[in-house]
Design a protein around this motif. Structure first.
Motif, PDB file in Angstrom:
ATOM      1  N   GLY A   1      80.696 -14.931  56.502  1.00 27.54           N
ATOM      2  CA  GLY A   1      81.622 -14.442  57.396  1.00 27.54           C
ATOM      3  C   GLY A   1      83.200 -13.851  56.881  1.00 27.54           C
ATOM      4  O   GLY A   1      83.717 -12.871  56.391  1.00 27.54           O
ATOM      5  N   THR A   2      83.789 -15.039  55.386  1.00 26.09           N
ATOM      6  CA  THR A   2      85.304 -15.183  55.719  1.00 26.09           C
ATOM      7  C   THR A   2      85.278 -14.237  53.946  1.00 26.09           C
ATOM      8  O   THR A   2      85.589 -13.572  53.347  1.00 26.09           O
ATOM      9  CB  THR A   2      85.753 -15.976  55.059  1.00 26.09           C
ATOM     10  OG1 THR A   2      85.300 -17.016  54.629  1.00 26.09           O
ATOM     11  CG2 THR A   2      86.728 -16.828  56.281  1.00 26.09           C
TER      12      THR A   2
ATOM     13  N   ASP B   1      86.393 -10.725  52.325  1.00 23.20           N
ATOM     14  CA  ASP B   1      87.267 -10.885  51.190  1.00 23.20           C
ATOM     15  C   ASP B   1      86.776 -10.094  50.611  1.00 23.20           C
ATOM     16  O   ASP B   1      87.367  -9.672  49.895  1.00 23.20           O
ATOM     17  CB  ASP B   1      87.147 -12.215  50.448  1.00 23.20           C
ATOM     18  CG  ASP B   1      87.791 -13.581  50.889  1.00 23.20           C
ATOM     19  OD1 ASP B   1      88.492 -13.027  52.077  1.00 23.20           O
ATOM     20  OD2 ASP B   1      87.598 -14.666  50.930  1.00 23.20           O
ATOM     21  N   LEU B   2      85.654  -9.600  50.707  1.00 22.03           N
ATOM     22  CA  LEU B   2      84.890  -8.292  49.738  1.00 22.03           C
ATOM     23  C   LEU B   2      85.610  -7.534  50.314  1.00 22.03           C
ATOM     24  O   LEU B   2      86.043  -6.179  48.842  1.00 22.03           O
ATOM     25  CB  LEU B   2      83.297  -8.624  49.467  1.00 22.03           C
ATOM     26  CG  LEU B   2      82.429  -9.486  48.593  1.00 22.03           C
ATOM     27  CD1 LEU B   2      81.044  -9.193  49.040  1.00 22.03           C
ATOM     28  CD2 LEU B   2      83.004  -9.711  47.409  1.00 22.03           C
ATOM     29  N   ALA B   3      85.339  -7.120  51.231  1.00 24.71           N
ATOM     30  CA  ALA B   3      85.849  -5.407  51.994  1.00 24.71           C
ATOM     31  C   ALA B   3      87.165  -5.655  51.901  1.00 24.71           C
ATOM     32  O   ALA B   3      88.654  -4.287  51.259  1.00 24.71           O
ATOM     33  CB  ALA B   3      85.937  -5.537  53.706  1.00 24.71           C
ATOM     34  N   GLY B   4      88.427  -6.518  51.281  1.00 24.14           N
ATOM     35  CA  GLY B   4      90.088  -6.542  51.303  1.00 24.14           C
ATOM     36  C   GLY B   4      90.129  -5.997  49.473  1.00 24.14           C
ATOM     37  O   GLY B   4      90.885  -5.598  49.231  1.00 24.14           O
ATOM     38  N   VAL B   5      89.254  -6.426  48.581  1.00 26.45           N
ATOM     39  CA  VAL B   5      89.340  -6.102  47.625  1.00 26.45           C
ATOM     40  C   VAL B   5      88.821  -4.717  47.212  1.00 26.45           C
ATOM     41  O   VAL B   5      89.446  -4.074  46.317  1.00 26.45           O
ATOM     42  CB  VAL B   5      88.360  -7.432  46.489  1.00 26.45           C
ATOM     43  CG1 VAL B   5      88.391  -6.754  44.841  1.00 26.45           C
ATOM     44  CG2 VAL B   5      88.606  -8.740  46.672  1.00 26.45           C
ATOM     45  N   ALA B   6      87.801  -4.580  47.804  1.00 27.11           N
ATOM     46  CA  ALA B   6      87.569  -2.864  47.569  1.00 27.11           C
ATOM     47  C   ALA B   6      88.905  -2.335  48.168  1.00 27.11           C
ATOM     48  O   ALA B   6      89.016  -0.904  47.464  1.00 27.11           O
ATOM     49  CB  ALA B   6      86.258  -2.960  48.491  1.00 27.11           C
ATOM     50  N   ALA B   7      89.148  -2.536  49.416  1.00 28.68           N
ATOM     51  CA  ALA B   7      90.160  -1.526  49.845  1.00 28.68           C
ATOM     52  C   ALA B   7      91.566  -1.470  48.466  1.00 28.68           C
ATOM     53  O   ALA B   7      92.364  -0.781  48.462  1.00 28.68           O
ATOM     54  CB  ALA B   7      90.804  -2.475  51.357  1.00 28.68           C
ATOM     55  N   LEU B   8      92.322  -2.961  48.280  1.00 28.71           N
ATOM     56  CA  LEU B   8      92.988  -3.619  47.260  1.00 28.71           C
ATOM     57  C   LEU B   8      92.413  -2.119  45.825  1.00 28.71           C
ATOM     58  O   LEU B   8      93.652  -1.391  45.261  1.00 28.71           O
ATOM     59  CB  LEU B   8      93.416  -4.371  46.693  1.00 28.71           C
ATOM     60  CG  LEU B   8      93.305  -5.178  47.900  1.00 28.71           C
ATOM     61  CD1 LEU B   8      94.239  -6.606  47.148  1.00 28.71           C
ATOM     62  CD2 LEU B   8      95.159  -4.684  48.095  1.00 28.71           C
TER      63      LEU B   8
END
Length: 40
Positions: free
Chosen positions: A14-15, A19-26
Motif C-alpha cells: 500500500g505505501t 510512494d510511486l504516485a508521489g514520485v510520479a506527481a513530483l
C-alpha cells in the motif's frame, strides 16, 4: 536476499503504491516547471 525483498514488497504494498504516485506527481511538476521559461 531476493526472498527478503519480495516479503518486504508484499508487506508494504500500500505505501509502495502511494510512494510511486508521489514520485510520479513530483516528476510531472518538475518537468512542468522546467518548461515554463520556454513558454514566455
Amino acid at each position: 536476499m531476493i526472498r527478503q525483498i519480495a516479503a518486504l514488497a508484499r508487506r508494504s504494498r500500500g505505501t509502495l503504491v502511494e510512494d510511486l504516485a508521489g514520485v510520479a506527481a513530483l516528476t510531472i511538476l518538475l518537468l512542468g516547471a522546467l518548461h515554463l521559461p520556454g513558454l514566455a
